[in-house]
Design an enzyme around this catalytic site. Structure first.
Site, short mmCIF file in Angstrom:
data_model
loop_
_atom_site.label_atom_id
_atom_site.label_comp_id
_atom_site.label_asym_id
_atom_site.label_seq_id
_atom_site.Cartn_x
_atom_site.Cartn_y
_atom_site.Cartn_z
N GLY A 264 25.32 24.16 47.50
CA GLY A 264 24.91 25.46 46.99
C GLY A 264 23.71 26.10 47.66
N GLU A 298 26.82 18.06 49.39
CA GLU A 298 28.07 18.72 49.78
C GLU A 298 27.82 20.18 50.14
OE1 GLU A 298 30.12 15.62 46.75
OE2 GLU A 298 29.82 17.68 46.11
N PRO A 299 27.05 20.42 51.22
CA PRO A 299 26.78 21.79 51.64
C PRO A 299 27.98 22.39 52.37
CG PRO A 299 25.89 20.26 53.24
CD PRO A 299 26.47 19.43 52.14
N GLY A 300 28.08 23.69 52.32
CA GLY A 300 29.12 24.39 53.07
C GLY A 300 28.55 25.60 53.75
N ARG A 337 34.44 39.29 51.07
CA ARG A 337 33.19 39.12 50.33
C ARG A 337 32.54 40.44 49.89
NH1 ARG A 337 29.02 37.21 51.90
NH2 ARG A 337 28.46 36.10 50.00
N CYS A 369 44.52 50.40 52.09
CA CYS A 369 44.64 51.53 51.16
C CYS A 369 43.99 51.22 49.81
CB CYS A 369 46.10 51.92 51.01
SG CYS A 369 46.81 52.63 52.50
N GLU A 370 42.71 50.93 49.83
CA GLU A 370 41.91 50.72 48.63
C GLU A 370 40.50 51.22 48.90
OE1 GLU A 370 42.16 47.84 45.93
OE2 GLU A 370 44.09 46.98 46.50
#
Length: 446
Positions: A264, A298-300, A337, A369-370
């Site tokens: 995290g 457990e980094p990502g 994101r 198309c949004e």
């Protein structure tokens, strides 16, 4: 449809300020934006856009920095890369060579980790909804650890292990009810979140787990959220609660071999303060050091996020009634994101000429198309012409893995840069692949 992104309240960092914090990126007077020793314009020209590009050097540097911080704090620690943020084989090969294991959350990720050469003895399986098939897969591979997230899952693990004649090494994931002060969609350590067991129930569940056949209890785990930038207080609070639980379990004669601290650790996408790995290592040492137990991380995002960019080309520049729109060939199906989390990504032109030109406010949007297909509002950018290329920074985590073929847009390729070399490590999806697996029923063809 999602609302457009809010305008920032303070001035955005300049191109120079963005690049100064990302040493694997630089602006060359002639070659423009460089990743390591490769001009990104060359990749855009040869591979086309949109395209993801990762720096092997940045991946190595960040993996080594984290490991060094843990060692300097006197911790016996193993690092397991959170594959949910980036599951590219080449990326995993680079990190595996640095001694990192893998944290997986699906049978598919487990399969990819093994294909990348990550040993089963370095793989942790997390997640709240492991199926019977995935548990059988994990036990057949004899992975290092399964993080159980409920009493019900523990019963499943015991039944599958007994059926297979195996013993599962299981850590109990505890929900410490700590608010990590991150985005509501990526917080995982509050009592209302779906993850882990309540701290008040953990001792009883752990004791029951220890009595079940096919299970070897190995410790306790937690993970309080993703993109944590609000300092170490939440980590310290969570780890302190784990320490008290570990002491209570030991006092009851139950085995506790290690503590899984989760991940995290956040990064600075814009100019927000980002905690260092040294600060995290210090928080672990202060809260858990007296237990004298090995720890796992457990980094990502912290490892892979800054190492990647998304390249895109300008389709056209459109003057609307209220805004100048820069329409690019990347879209929310590629980098979701900004649309999903209102996330901010730095945007830098690949051309040194464009990067030093006068700036004006722009809306950077994609072709989907949004209205939600908006990357940035009110962003200061130079005048960009059709064919000009830009880079979305810090796209190495939760980028390609979250992309889709919405609007029947093929998945973009992935490229790895290593010094002066670059190679396509996942090809652009061909249009025919969009039809793969589809069938028209016979009654519609007669």
């Amino acid at each position: 449809m999602a609302a457009p992104l809010p305008l920032p309240e303070t001035a955005d960092p300049t191109f120079a300020e963005l690049l100064a914090l990302r040493p694997h990126l630089s602006l060359h007077a002639m070659d423009g934006l460089m990743m390591e020793e490769v001009p990104l314009a060359r990749i855009a020209k040869e591979i086309g856009t949109p395209a993801w590009v990762y720096s092997a050097g940045a991946l190595r540097h960040r993996a080594r920095s984290l490991k060094a911080a843990l060692a300097h704090a006197g911790l016996t620690a193993t690092v397991h890369f959170a594959m949910k943020c980036n599951d590219n084989l080449a990326v995993l090969k680079v990190l595996g060579a640095e001694g990192l294991g893998a944290d997986v959350v699906s049978g598919g990720e487990l399969h990819i980790a093994r294909a990348a050469g990550i040993p089963a003895s370095a793989i942790v399986f997390s997640g709240v909804g492991k199926t019977l098939g995935e548990l059988r897969q994990a036990l057949a591979e004899d992975i290092f650890q399964i993080n159980a997230e409920s009493a019900e899952e523990i019963d499943m693990i015991s039944a599958v292990a007994a059926e297979m004649g195996r013993t599962a090494r299981v850590a109990l994931r505890v929900n410490p009810d700590v608010d990590a002060k991150t985005h509501a969609k990526i917080t995982t350590g509050k009592s209302e979140n779906k993850f882990g067991v309540a701290l008040s129930d953990a001792a009883d569940i752990y004791a029951r787990m220890a009595a079940l056949p096919g299970i070897a209890p190995v410790g306790i785990a937690t993970h309080i959220g993703s993109q944590i930038t609000a300092g170490m207080s939440a980590y310290r609070a969570a780890y302190a609660r784990l320490a008290e639980l570990a002491k209570a379990l030991r006092a009851d004669g139950l085995p506790v071999e290690r503590i899984d601290c989760g991940g995290g650790l956040g990064i600075s996408y814009r100019d927000e303060p980002a905690p260092s790995p040294e600060a995290l290592a210090g928080a672990i040492r202060a809260s858990l050091g007296e237990l004298d137990l090995p720890v796992m991380l457990e980094p990502g995002r912290w490892i892979a996020g800054p190492a990647g960019v998304l390249l895109a080309s300008v389709v056209l520049q459109k003057q609307g009634a209220a805004h100048r729109f820069v329409v690019v060939d990347a879209a929310m199906n590629d980098l979701v994101r900004p649309s999903m989390y209102e996330a901010w990504h730095g945007i830098v032109p690949l051309s040194s000429v464009r990067a030093t030109a006068p700036l004006a406010e722009s809306e950077v949007v994609g072709p989907v198309c949004e209205t939600g297909d908006t990357f940035a509002r009110g962003r200061l950018l130079p005048s960009l012409q059709p064919g000009d290329a830009i880079a979305f920074l810090d796209a190495g985590a939760y980028g390609a893995v979250m992309s889709s073929t919405y609007n029947a847009r093929p998945l973009a390729p992935e490229v790895l840069v290593d010094g002066t070399n670059f190679a396509v490590v996942r090809g652009r999806q061909p249009l025919d692949a969009l039809l793969h697996g589809q069938n028209v029923p016979e009654w519609l063809t007669t």
